[in-house]
Scaffold this motif. Structure first.
Motif, PDB file in Angstrom:
ATOM      1  N   ARG A  36      23.849  -9.441   4.822  1.00 12.17           N
ATOM      2  CA  ARG A  36      24.240 -10.414   5.854  1.00 12.17           C
ATOM      3  C   ARG A  36      23.089 -11.341   6.244  1.00 12.17           C
ATOM      4  O   ARG A  36      23.294 -12.320   6.935  1.00 12.17           O
ATOM      5  N   PHE A  37      21.878 -10.998   5.804  1.00 12.61           N
ATOM      6  CA  PHE A  37      20.703 -11.781   6.183  1.00 12.61           C
ATOM      7  C   PHE A  37      20.238 -12.638   5.017  1.00 12.61           C
ATOM      8  O   PHE A  37      20.201 -12.179   3.861  1.00 12.61           O
ATOM      9  N   SER A  85      17.068 -15.754   4.128  1.00  6.26           N
ATOM     10  CA  SER A  85      15.897 -16.458   4.639  1.00  6.26           C
ATOM     11  C   SER A  85      15.591 -17.622   3.726  1.00  6.26           C
ATOM     12  O   SER A  85      15.761 -17.540   2.512  1.00  6.26           O
ATOM     13  N   GLN A  99      21.158 -19.107  13.232  1.00  3.88           N
ATOM     14  CA  GLN A  99      19.956 -19.470  12.474  1.00  3.88           C
ATOM     15  C   GLN A  99      18.754 -19.458  13.406  1.00  3.88           C
ATOM     16  O   GLN A  99      18.793 -20.075  14.473  1.00  3.88           O
ATOM     17  N   LEU A 137      27.750 -11.692  12.669  1.00  7.14           N
ATOM     18  CA  LEU A 137      26.950 -11.009  13.685  1.00  7.14           C
ATOM     19  C   LEU A 137      27.652  -9.785  14.263  1.00  7.14           C
ATOM     20  O   LEU A 137      28.858  -9.801  14.534  1.00  7.14           O
ATOM     21  N   LEU A 142      21.594 -15.194   9.994  1.00 10.24           N
ATOM     22  CA  LEU A 142      22.321 -13.947  10.168  1.00 10.24           C
ATOM     23  C   LEU A 142      23.815 -14.252  10.209  1.00 10.24           C
ATOM     24  O   LEU A 142      24.271 -15.027  11.047  1.00 10.24           O
ATOM     25  N   GLN A 143      24.566 -13.651   9.319  1.00  8.60           N
ATOM     26  CA  GLN A 143      26.004 -13.900   9.238  1.00  8.60           C
ATOM     27  C   GLN A 143      26.780 -12.690   9.756  1.00  8.60           C
ATOM     28  O   GLN A 143      26.248 -11.580   9.829  1.00  8.60           O
ATOM     29  N   LEU A 161      12.660  -7.460   7.077  1.00  5.24           N
ATOM     30  CA  LEU A 161      13.975  -7.970   6.708  1.00  5.24           C
ATOM     31  C   LEU A 161      13.948  -8.764   5.404  1.00  5.24           C
ATOM     32  O   LEU A 161      14.781  -8.542   4.520  1.00  5.24           O
ATOM     33  N   GLN A 191      12.586  -7.459  12.192  1.00  2.00           N
ATOM     34  CA  GLN A 191      13.480  -7.191  13.315  1.00  2.00           C
ATOM     35  C   GLN A 191      12.890  -6.075  14.150  1.00  2.00           C
ATOM     36  O   GLN A 191      12.363  -5.103  13.615  1.00  2.00           O
ATOM     37  N   ASP A 196      22.919  -6.301  16.086  1.00  2.00           N
ATOM     38  CA  ASP A 196      21.933  -7.301  15.687  1.00  2.00           C
ATOM     39  C   ASP A 196      21.134  -7.822  16.880  1.00  2.00           C
ATOM     40  O   ASP A 196      20.154  -8.558  16.691  1.00  2.00           O
ATOM     41  N   TYR A 206      13.388 -11.025  16.747  1.00  3.03           N
ATOM     42  CA  TYR A 206      13.123 -11.362  15.353  1.00  3.03           C
ATOM     43  C   TYR A 206      11.815 -12.148  15.280  1.00  3.03           C
ATOM     44  O   TYR A 206      11.631 -13.131  15.996  1.00  3.03           O
TER      45      TYR A 206
END
Lengths: 112, 113
Positions: free
Chosen positions: B59-60, B62, B19, B78, B75-76, B46, B36, B82, B86
């Motif tokens: 996967r992102f 906000s 995070q 990873l 971000l999951q 993003l 990004q 990546d 950012y």
């Protein structure tokens, strides 16, 4: 393909010389922006334009000038008054104000 | 004026969740965006939040809380790709009805195997 084209990719400036960085977009976006990025730093706003024939100064406008005579084009001139011009310059556009921005690939400017 | 604060660097391992937080001070807030940027490249968009809550894009994700002037990028799963910087960015009211974008200084994410 729609996008933003910046040219040249690399540019060298002699002392006392003005240089112009080109930015063209075919996304039909109203808003365009110029940023400066120094190594390891964020993006600092130089100038922005919300519509044709109108533009506003950003945080670091001194030593720079722009024009917006056409919707597609937003050239940036780095004048001799900008004493430290070495940086990565990024042009961006967005459909309207405050919307997410699309960036060009940037121009790296150095002093000879 | 406008100011944004985000951590300068975050490290994580492949497959983990990370995070990146962003707090801001601005007048006439309009929205929070995340970008990004890989080394030597241009920023790519993003995610965007204009209203409170979570926005998910693959996967992102906000999140935005306007009352706390705070947002984060999640971000999951990873991946090594990546690893990048950012940036959070806000749009706020400027002169003559314009909206001025302001970017944070960026968070360098390093993903280890």
């Amino acid at each position: 393909d729609g996008g933003i084209t910046q040219s040249p990719k690399y540019l060298f400036r002699k002392e006392g010389q003005n240089v112009t960085l080109s930015c063209e977009q075919n996304l039909n976006h109203d808003a365009m922006y110029w940023y400066r990025q120094d190594p390891g730093q964020g993006l600092r706003l130089i100038y922005y334009s919300q519509i044709v024939n109108d533009f506003q100064k950003g945080d670091i406008a001194e030593g720079y000038s722009v024009s917006r005579e056409k919707k597609e084009s937003f050239p940036l001139t780095v004048t001799s008054a900008q004493k430290n011009p070495t940086a990565f310059y990024l042009c961006a556009s967005s459909p309207g104000q405050a919307e997410p921005q699309h960036f060009g690939d940037g121009t790296r400017l150095s002093i000879l | 004026g406008q100011s944004l604060e985000q951590p300068s660097e975050v490290t994580a391992v492949e497959g983990a969740i990370v995070q990146i937080n962003c707090t801001y001070q601005t007048s006439g807030f309009y929205g929070l965006s995340w970008y990004q940027q890989h080394d030597g490249g241009a920023p790519t968009f993003l995610s965007y939040n204009a209203l409170d809550g979570l926005e998910e894009t693959g996967r992102f994700s906000s999140f935005l809380s306007r009352s706390d002037s705070y947002g984060y990028l999640l971000l999951q799963e990873l991946q090594m790709k990546d690893s990048a910087s950012y940036f959070c960015a806000v749009s706020s009211a400027g002169p003559g009805g314009s909206y001025i974008p302001t970017f944070g200084r960026g968070t360098s994410l390093i993903v280890h195997p």
